[in-house]
Design an enzyme around this catalytic site. Structure first.
Site, short mmCIF file in Angstrom:
data_model
loop_
_atom_site.label_atom_id
_atom_site.label_comp_id
_atom_site.label_asym_id
_atom_site.label_seq_id
_atom_site.Cartn_x
_atom_site.Cartn_y
_atom_site.Cartn_z
N HIS A 23 0.85 -1.20 0.00
CA HIS A 23 0.00 0.00 0.00
C HIS A 23 0.89 1.25 0.00
O HIS A 23 2.11 1.17 0.07
CB HIS A 23 -1.02 -0.02 1.13
N HIS A 26 3.87 1.57 2.50
CA HIS A 26 5.07 0.81 2.14
C HIS A 26 5.80 1.48 0.98
O HIS A 26 7.03 1.55 0.94
CB HIS A 26 4.72 -0.61 1.66
N CYS A 131 2.40 -5.84 22.49
CA CYS A 131 1.41 -5.55 21.44
C CYS A 131 1.83 -6.29 20.17
O CYS A 131 2.88 -6.00 19.60
CB CYS A 131 1.31 -4.05 21.16
N CYS A 134 2.24 -4.07 17.00
CA CYS A 134 3.53 -3.35 16.95
C CYS A 134 4.69 -4.33 16.98
O CYS A 134 5.83 -3.94 16.72
CB CYS A 134 3.70 -2.42 18.15
N CYS A 149 -3.69 -0.36 22.74
CA CYS A 149 -2.57 0.20 21.99
C CYS A 149 -3.12 1.36 21.15
O CYS A 149 -4.09 1.18 20.42
CB CYS A 149 -1.97 -0.86 21.06
N HIS A 152 -3.06 0.36 17.29
CA HIS A 152 -3.83 -0.77 16.77
C HIS A 152 -5.20 -0.92 17.42
O HIS A 152 -6.00 -1.74 16.99
CB HIS A 152 -3.02 -2.06 16.92
N LYS A 300 -6.17 9.34 8.34
CA LYS A 300 -5.16 8.30 8.34
C LYS A 300 -5.64 7.19 7.41
O LYS A 300 -6.84 6.87 7.40
CB LYS A 300 -5.05 7.78 9.79
N LYS A 303 -8.09 0.52 6.42
CA LYS A 303 -9.02 -0.37 5.71
C LYS A 303 -10.45 -0.02 6.05
O LYS A 303 -11.32 0.02 5.17
CB LYS A 303 -8.74 -1.82 6.13
N1 MSP Z 1 8.63 -5.11 9.69
C1 MSP Z 1 8.82 -3.83 10.28
C2 MSP Z 1 10.11 -3.19 9.81
C3 MSP Z 1 11.33 -3.98 10.08
S1 MSP Z 1 12.72 -3.23 9.39
C4 MSP Z 1 13.99 -3.97 10.07
C5 MSP Z 1 7.65 -2.92 9.91
N2 MSP Z 1 6.97 -3.25 8.83
S2 MSP Z 1 5.70 -2.46 8.28
O1 MSP Z 1 5.28 -3.22 7.14
O2 MSP Z 1 4.74 -2.28 9.30
O3 MSP Z 1 6.15 -1.03 7.89
C6 MSP Z 1 7.35 -0.75 7.26
C7 MSP Z 1 7.45 0.65 6.69
O4 MSP Z 1 6.24 1.07 6.05
C8 MSP Z 1 7.75 1.71 7.73
O5 MSP Z 1 8.73 2.60 7.21
C9 MSP Z 1 6.47 2.42 7.92
O6 MSP Z 1 6.66 3.74 8.31
C10 MSP Z 1 5.86 2.32 6.54
N3 MSP Z 1 4.43 2.38 6.68
C11 MSP Z 1 3.61 1.32 6.94
N4 MSP Z 1 2.35 1.80 7.05
C12 MSP Z 1 2.35 3.15 6.90
C13 MSP Z 1 1.35 4.11 6.72
N5 MSP Z 1 0.07 3.83 6.89
N6 MSP Z 1 1.74 5.37 6.33
C14 MSP Z 1 3.07 5.67 6.07
N7 MSP Z 1 4.01 4.77 6.20
C15 MSP Z 1 3.74 3.59 6.89
O7 MSP Z 1 7.44 -1.93 10.59
#
Ligand code: MSP
Length: 514
Positions: A23, A26, A131, A134, A149, A152, A300, A303
């Site tokens: 999404h 990411h 959590c 997280c 949390c 979440h 924000k 889903k």
């Molecule tokens: N798996 C861990 C990271 C481990 S790195 C050694 C994790 N994964 S994550 O999939 O939740 O998110 C990873 C990245 O995506 C982060 O940089 C996070 O900031 C970004 N994003 C995930 N969801 C986001 C939003 N809704 N908005 C902006 N960025 C966010 O954390």
């Protein structure tokens, strides 16, 4: 950029594969890293750019169970989806990390063992909250009034386990010094301040193992426990360049030049990670680039609100470069940003299709009407002024890229499009073809205006190449100038030089972003 030889190591976080596809959140982290990796390749650096998937831990194990799949099958399917999504966005990763790969397991265990051997690990009881969303140990005072949390909106699990602990507290002073004195760079500045404040509030040792979870990498000296998923995941930054499996590559690239991450995971990266590395006897990364979040239509992304954006859908609608540009030009650098779907459509139509695309196409038509097949730099006043403007814009845009502010780099670059539009408005070259006798454009000006317009398009393409690589290639191909995405050192300088090449006017019009 890099502290040694001509290498450049850049990594994104690795993504939890409980999500089925990429999404916008990411895509933000990954696109920033991709743009910086592409830029480094253009500057002749030897780049290793890693991204990938974080496949162990309680959250992923639960998601697998809920979908009635065994965890390995579940992560295989979702990791493939992530990889495909990134390919569809033309992400130029050199390695797609998967934490279930054997090489990662070998390196992660070697890393843990080094920390243990150096005396930074001890056994204790963890009694507290966890959590799963997280994947973090949390404290009561971090929860909402209802004990949930805040991120979440779920109740954390109560845990009481014998765990292995890491002596984070031993590194508090060193962290404060290295970050405070910018030997570890945290950018932007407001994120650095937040991290320093976090350190000053006091650092507690934390558990690096889980006793009641199976889906993970076993602790090398205690097979009854698996590694805490964050510690294992962080070690992907080492294993991607062969830590534990390929020492030559590792030595060539380490330490990381830039770790890109979102603000929600700054604590893990900017505090835990350098401390763990020092404990293992390794150097800390040079720069942490911490981006903010993007809200969608003021909310924000979630889903339940139905406002989640999948960048691949944008790629289908706006082309791959179109989607990349739209995201990059909104990248929230030091504070949260907002995007609306309507604004994105307007920006695509205005800035890309109507701006860059339309200018290129108009210049080609003018060149054809003027009967010009190839034009050398006429080097008159018009071209010289445009050259001065280009140099000014290049300086500012390069500075913005160096400050890792991609949004500003693009805004600055687009000044050249406005400059060209203004030039055409002043010169009105089309009047010659309409035989408007009230207006006399000298023939020399006609050729020079067309050359300058085309060259300004090319200069935009060069500066924006890391964001819109396919478009840059198409523009150069049309003008019959060689373009490759990995350039020998010094070549980029030549390509950036205003008027350095003779331009061929394409025989057929080119419609970018049609
Ligand atoms: N798996 C861990 C990271 C481990 S790195 C050694 C994790 N994964 S994550 O999939 O939740 O998110 C990873 C990245 O995506 C982060 O940089 C996070 O900031 C970004 N994003 C995930 N969801 C986001 C939003 N809704 N908005 C902006 N960025 C966010 O954390």
């Amino acid at each position: 950029m890099s502290r040694h030889n001509n290498t450049f190591l850049i990594s994104t976080p690795i993504y939890y594969v409980n999500a089925p596809r990429v999404h916008l959140g990411h895509a933000l982290s990954t696109l920033v890293a991709d743009v910086l990796a592409r830029r480094a390749r253009l500057h002749g650096q030897n780049v290793h750019f890693s991204t990938g998937t974080d496949e162990h831990g309680a959250k992923v194990a639960r998601a697998a169970k809920e979908s009635d799949k065994n965890p390995q099958q579940f992560v295989d399917e979702n990791a493939a989806n992530f990889q495909e999504s990134f390919d569809n966005l033309n992400i130029s990763y050199d390695h797609f990390v998967r934490t279930t790969a054997e090489s990662h397991k070998t390196g992660a265990q070697k890393f843990l063992q080094a920390i243990y051997d150096n005396g930074y690990v001890y056994k204790d009881t963890y009694k507290g909250l966890y959590c799963e969303g997280c994947e973090a140990f949390v404290k009561e005072n971090e929860l909402t009034e209802d004990g949930l949390c805040p991120l979440h909106k779920t109740e954390p699990e109560k845990l009481e386990e014998e765990n292995w602990f890491f002596k984070l507290s031993a590194f508090a002073n060193k962290l404060e010094q290295e970050i405070g004195e910018d030997r570890i760079n945290i950018t932007p500045e407001n994120k650095k301040r937040e991290v320093l404040q976090n350190i000053q509030e006091g650092l507690e040792d934390f558990s690096i193992s889980r006793a009641e979870l199976e889906w993970g990498i076993p602790i090398p000296w205690d097979q009854g426990q698996v590694t805490y998923v964050w510690v294992e995941a962080l070690s992907n930054y080492l294993t991607t360049i062969g830590y534990g499996t390929n020492p030559d590559t590792f030595d060539n690239f380490w330490p990381t030049d830039i770790n890109v991450l979102g603000k929600d995971i700054a604590r893990f990266h900017c505090i835990y990670w350098p401390a763990l590395l020092w404990a293992a006897g390794l150097e800390a990364p040079e720069t942490f680039l911490v981006h903010s979040f993007l809200n969608v239509e003021g909310h924000k992304m979630s889903k339940s609100l139905g406002n989640v954006i999948y960048p691949e859908d944008w790629a289908k609608k706006y082309s791959t470069d179109g989607a990349r540009f739209l995201i990059a030009s909104e990248l929230p650098h030091d504070r949260d940003g907002n995007i609306s779907r309507e604004d994105m459509a307007d920006k695509y139509n205005g800035t890309l299709k109507g701006g860059l695309g339309n200018l290129f196409s108009r210049m080609i038509v003018l060149g054809q009407k003027a009967g010009l097949a190839e034009i050398k730099n006429p080097n008159g006043a018009i071209a010289q002024d445009a050259q001065t403007k280009t140099q000014e814009v290049q300086k500012q845009a390069e500075k913005a890229y160096e400050q890792l502010d991609i949004k500003r780099a693009l805004e600055t670059t687009w000044q050249l499009i406005h400059y060209a539009d203004k030039l055409l408005d002043e010169q009105k070259p089309w009047k010659v073809f309409k035989q408007d006798t009230s207006y006399k454009i000298q023939d020399t000006n006609l050729e020079e205006t067309i050359f300058t317009g085309l060259e300004l398009v090319r200069q935009v393409a060069v500066l924006a190449a890391p964001v819109i690589p396919e478009t840059t290639r198409a523009i150069h191909e049309a003008l019959k100038i060689e373009w490759t995405e990995t350039l020998p050192e010094g070549k980029f300088k030549e390509l950036k030089q205003f008027g350095a090449f003779e331009l061929k006017v394409p025989e057929k019009n080119v419609h970018l972003f049609s």
